[in-house]
Design a protein around this motif. Structure first.
Motif, PDB file in Angstrom:
ATOM      1  N   VAL A 223       0.658  -1.301   0.000  1.00  0.00           N
ATOM      2  CA  VAL A 223      -0.081  -0.054  -0.044  1.00  0.00           C
ATOM      3  C   VAL A 223       1.099   1.396   0.146  1.00  0.00           C
ATOM      4  O   VAL A 223       1.802   1.264   0.772  1.00  0.00           O
ATOM      5  CB  VAL A 223      -1.093  -0.067   0.937  1.00  0.00           C
ATOM      6  CG1 VAL A 223      -0.241  -0.228   2.576  1.00  0.00           C
ATOM      7  CG2 VAL A 223      -1.821   1.210   1.312  1.00  0.00           C
ATOM      8  N   SER A 224       0.581   2.186  -0.733  1.00  0.00           N
ATOM      9  CA  SER A 224       1.244   3.555  -0.983  1.00  0.00           C
ATOM     10  C   SER A 224       0.209   4.749  -0.249  1.00  0.00           C
ATOM     11  O   SER A 224      -0.831   4.716  -0.664  1.00  0.00           O
ATOM     12  CB  SER A 224       1.752   3.893  -2.147  1.00  0.00           C
ATOM     13  OG  SER A 224       2.497   2.892  -2.992  1.00  0.00           O
ATOM     14  N   SER A 225       0.874   5.240   0.678  1.00  0.00           N
ATOM     15  CA  SER A 225       0.028   6.446   1.372  1.00  0.00           C
ATOM     16  C   SER A 225       0.927   7.531   1.809  1.00  0.00           C
ATOM     17  O   SER A 225       1.943   7.416   2.279  1.00  0.00           O
ATOM     18  CB  SER A 225      -0.783   5.878   2.434  1.00  0.00           C
ATOM     19  OG  SER A 225      -1.438   6.698   3.317  1.00  0.00           O
ATOM     20  N   ARG A 253       5.420   3.806   1.701  1.00  0.00           N
ATOM     21  CA  ARG A 253       4.856   2.259   1.247  1.00  0.00           C
ATOM     22  C   ARG A 253       4.853   1.496   2.412  1.00  0.00           C
ATOM     23  O   ARG A 253       5.938   1.326   3.357  1.00  0.00           O
ATOM     24  CB  ARG A 253       5.449   1.741   0.217  1.00  0.00           C
ATOM     25  CG  ARG A 253       5.404   2.654  -1.034  1.00  0.00           C
ATOM     26  CD  ARG A 253       6.637   2.462  -2.213  1.00  0.00           C
ATOM     27  NE  ARG A 253       6.376   1.085  -2.781  1.00  0.00           N
ATOM     28  CZ  ARG A 253       5.786   0.933  -3.875  1.00  0.00           C
ATOM     29  NH1 ARG A 253       4.818   1.718  -4.573  1.00  0.00           N
ATOM     30  NH2 ARG A 253       5.490  -0.509  -4.298  1.00  0.00           N
ATOM     31  N   ALA A 261      -6.507  -6.685   0.280  1.00  0.00           N
ATOM     32  CA  ALA A 261      -6.678  -5.135  -0.090  1.00  0.00           C
ATOM     33  C   ALA A 261      -7.971  -4.461   0.231  1.00  0.00           C
ATOM     34  O   ALA A 261      -7.793  -3.363   0.651  1.00  0.00           O
ATOM     35  CB  ALA A 261      -6.402  -5.391  -1.612  1.00  0.00           C
ATOM     36  N   VAL A 275      -5.130   6.790   0.614  1.00  0.00           N
ATOM     37  CA  VAL A 275      -4.371   5.742  -0.087  1.00  0.00           C
ATOM     38  C   VAL A 275      -4.296   6.059  -1.747  1.00  0.00           C
ATOM     39  O   VAL A 275      -5.191   6.259  -2.410  1.00  0.00           O
ATOM     40  CB  VAL A 275      -5.165   4.091   0.063  1.00  0.00           C
ATOM     41  CG1 VAL A 275      -4.552   3.195  -0.842  1.00  0.00           C
ATOM     42  CG2 VAL A 275      -5.255   3.784   1.520  1.00  0.00           C
ATOM     43  N   HIS A 276      -3.001   5.753  -2.094  1.00  0.00           N
ATOM     44  CA  HIS A 276      -2.811   6.296  -3.330  1.00  0.00           C
ATOM     45  C   HIS A 276      -2.595   4.885  -4.513  1.00  0.00           C
ATOM     46  O   HIS A 276      -2.883   4.914  -5.571  1.00  0.00           O
ATOM     47  CB  HIS A 276      -1.596   6.942  -3.768  1.00  0.00           C
ATOM     48  CG  HIS A 276      -1.702   8.370  -3.193  1.00  0.00           C
ATOM     49  ND1 HIS A 276      -0.563   9.369  -3.411  1.00  0.00           N
ATOM     50  CD2 HIS A 276      -2.865   9.024  -2.723  1.00  0.00           C
ATOM     51  CE1 HIS A 276      -1.148  10.314  -2.781  1.00  0.00           C
ATOM     52  NE2 HIS A 276      -2.339  10.285  -2.614  1.00  0.00           N
ATOM     53  N   GLU A 277      -2.257   3.866  -3.750  1.00  0.00           N
ATOM     54  CA  GLU A 277      -2.131   2.634  -4.638  1.00  0.00           C
ATOM     55  C   GLU A 277      -2.212   1.205  -3.477  1.00  0.00           C
ATOM     56  O   GLU A 277      -1.925   1.324  -2.352  1.00  0.00           O
ATOM     57  CB  GLU A 277      -0.772   2.349  -5.054  1.00  0.00           C
ATOM     58  CG  GLU A 277      -0.448   1.387  -6.055  1.00  0.00           C
ATOM     59  CD  GLU A 277       0.946   1.353  -6.610  1.00  0.00           C
ATOM     60  OE1 GLU A 277       1.177   0.704  -7.789  1.00  0.00           O
ATOM     61  OE2 GLU A 277       1.978   1.939  -5.818  1.00  0.00           O
ATOM     62  N   LEU A 278      -2.878   0.124  -4.069  1.00  0.00           N
ATOM     63  CA  LEU A 278      -3.092  -0.812  -3.617  1.00  0.00           C
ATOM     64  C   LEU A 278      -2.659  -2.019  -4.406  1.00  0.00           C
ATOM     65  O   LEU A 278      -3.292  -2.168  -5.538  1.00  0.00           O
ATOM     66  CB  LEU A 278      -4.492  -1.262  -3.072  1.00  0.00           C
ATOM     67  CG  LEU A 278      -4.751  -0.497  -1.397  1.00  0.00           C
ATOM     68  CD1 LEU A 278      -6.624  -0.866  -1.253  1.00  0.00           C
ATOM     69  CD2 LEU A 278      -4.020  -1.073  -0.380  1.00  0.00           C
ATOM     70  N   VAL A 279      -1.686  -2.787  -4.097  1.00  0.00           N
ATOM     71  CA  VAL A 279      -1.362  -3.994  -4.752  1.00  0.00           C
ATOM     72  C   VAL A 279      -1.162  -5.164  -4.069  1.00  0.00           C
ATOM     73  O   VAL A 279      -0.373  -5.422  -2.880  1.00  0.00           O
ATOM     74  CB  VAL A 279       0.185  -3.753  -5.381  1.00  0.00           C
ATOM     75  CG1 VAL A 279       0.560  -5.034  -6.551  1.00  0.00           C
ATOM     76  CG2 VAL A 279       0.232  -2.473  -6.492  1.00  0.00           C
ATOM     77  N   GLU A 281       0.217  -8.840  -3.618  1.00  0.00           N
ATOM     78  CA  GLU A 281       1.420  -9.662  -3.903  1.00  0.00           C
ATOM     79  C   GLU A 281       1.338 -11.034  -3.501  1.00  0.00           C
ATOM     80  O   GLU A 281       1.149 -11.089  -2.449  1.00  0.00           O
ATOM     81  CB  GLU A 281       2.405  -9.120  -3.355  1.00  0.00           C
ATOM     82  CG  GLU A 281       2.936  -7.694  -3.654  1.00  0.00           C
ATOM     83  CD  GLU A 281       4.295  -6.975  -2.807  1.00  0.00           C
ATOM     84  OE1 GLU A 281       5.149  -6.372  -3.480  1.00  0.00           O
ATOM     85  OE2 GLU A 281       4.333  -7.354  -1.823  1.00  0.00           O
TER      86      GLU A 281
END
Length: 300
Positions: A223-225, A253, A261, A275-279, A281
């Motif tokens: 997660v990017s925040s 991150r 997610a 939150v700018h991105e959720l990936v 993995e």
């Protein structure tokens, strides 16, 4: 029809090729038999078919050693050598010879040539076959007795992408019919798409067995925040009870274990954190394989 390997050991003088190996292969699934070069995979498969005599332990198919099966080729189909053809024989000749040797009806030949996509090359001499065509002919040979068990050593060698896609579908259909399918392969990306279970050995010893997705463990979430510090604190309080973990993965991150997610997104929203991105993995089969078979992993 199960494959059962129990405390199997094979020594060649001072060299132990297989050591106290125990695992089970179930019907209805495709099982990948994995290990580095020299791990003992081929030796184990040859012990299953009676081509190599164990030093100790047992290897049985349907509860019996291969040599005690009433009609072995009607129970087990095995592919170990992609070049086991007389160069002057046609594909049809080759299959008819093997059918006659094993007492299978000649009518199986035409049907298998069609099934394996070899009808157009049925009367060509095998000396001119590509590696992929040889693999198909090997599979046809193994299937002459309509066996319930298939043992395939590197069946995807030499196949182009179209051939690999065909092989995946073909072996999946066989497993869906309730057959027991054990394949050894170094093409881990293909095994990941095909296999339900894996048996992993290293230096002749078992290191892991079971559904490979379970062995890989649950996926993590990256997660990017801009609010990473506060999000980390909120996540840590949430996943602690689920044996999860939150760690920094670079500036802004986080890597989260123990929450999927959507769960991360919902928690961030509840705390009014950005939150700018959720990936998501997931561990690949190659990553799992390297973790299980490298010297560093083995000594942990």
């Amino acid at each position: 029809m199960n494959i059962e390997v129990t405390h199997l050991t094979k020594r060649y003088g001072d060299v132990t090729a297989v050591r106290d190996l125990t695992f089970t292969v179930q019907p209805g699934v495709v099982t990948g038999f994995l290990g580095p070069n020299g791990a003992g995979k081929t030796t184990t498969m040859r012990m299953l078919t009676g081509l190599v005599t164990p030093t100790s332990g047992t290897a049985t198919i349907g509860g019996r050693p291969y040599g005690r099966l009433a009609r072995p080729s009607s129970t087990v189909g095995a592919v170990f050598d992609a070049n086991a053809f007389h160069p002057g024989h046609t594909a049809r000749d080759h299959l008819r010879v093997y059918a006659a040797m094993a007492g299978h009806p000649d009518g199986r030949v035409t049907g298998l040539l069609d099934l394996l996509g070899l009808a157009g090359a049925a009367d060509r001499r095998t000396r001119g076959f590509s590696t992929g065509m040889r693999q198909r002919l090997n599979l046809a040979t193994a299937l002459l007795g309509d066996p319930r068990v298939l043992l395939l050593d590197e069946p995807s060698n030499g196949l182009d992408p179209e051939g690999m896609s065909w092989l995946r579908g073909f072996l999946r259909r066989l497993a869906d019919e309730g057959r027991t399918v054990l394949i050894s392969s170094h093409v881990l990306s293909e095994v990941q798409q095909l296999a339900d279970d894996v048996v992993v050995i290293r230096r002749g010893e078992l290191v892991a067995a079971g559904p490979w997705s379970q062995l890989a463990g649950p996926p993590t979430v990256l997660v990017s925040s801009p609010d990473a510090d506060r999000l980390a604190a909120a996540l840590a309080a949430t996943v602690a009870g689920a044996a999860g973990h939150v760690e920094a993965a670079g500036a802004g991150r986080l890597r989260v274990r123990g929450l999927d997610a959507p769960g991360v997104a919902d928690l961030a929203a509840a705390h009014r954190l950005r939150v700018h991105e959720l990936v998501t993995e997931s561990t690949s089969l190659e990553q799992l394989f390297l973790h299980l078979t490298t010297d560093k992993a083995a000594t942990r």
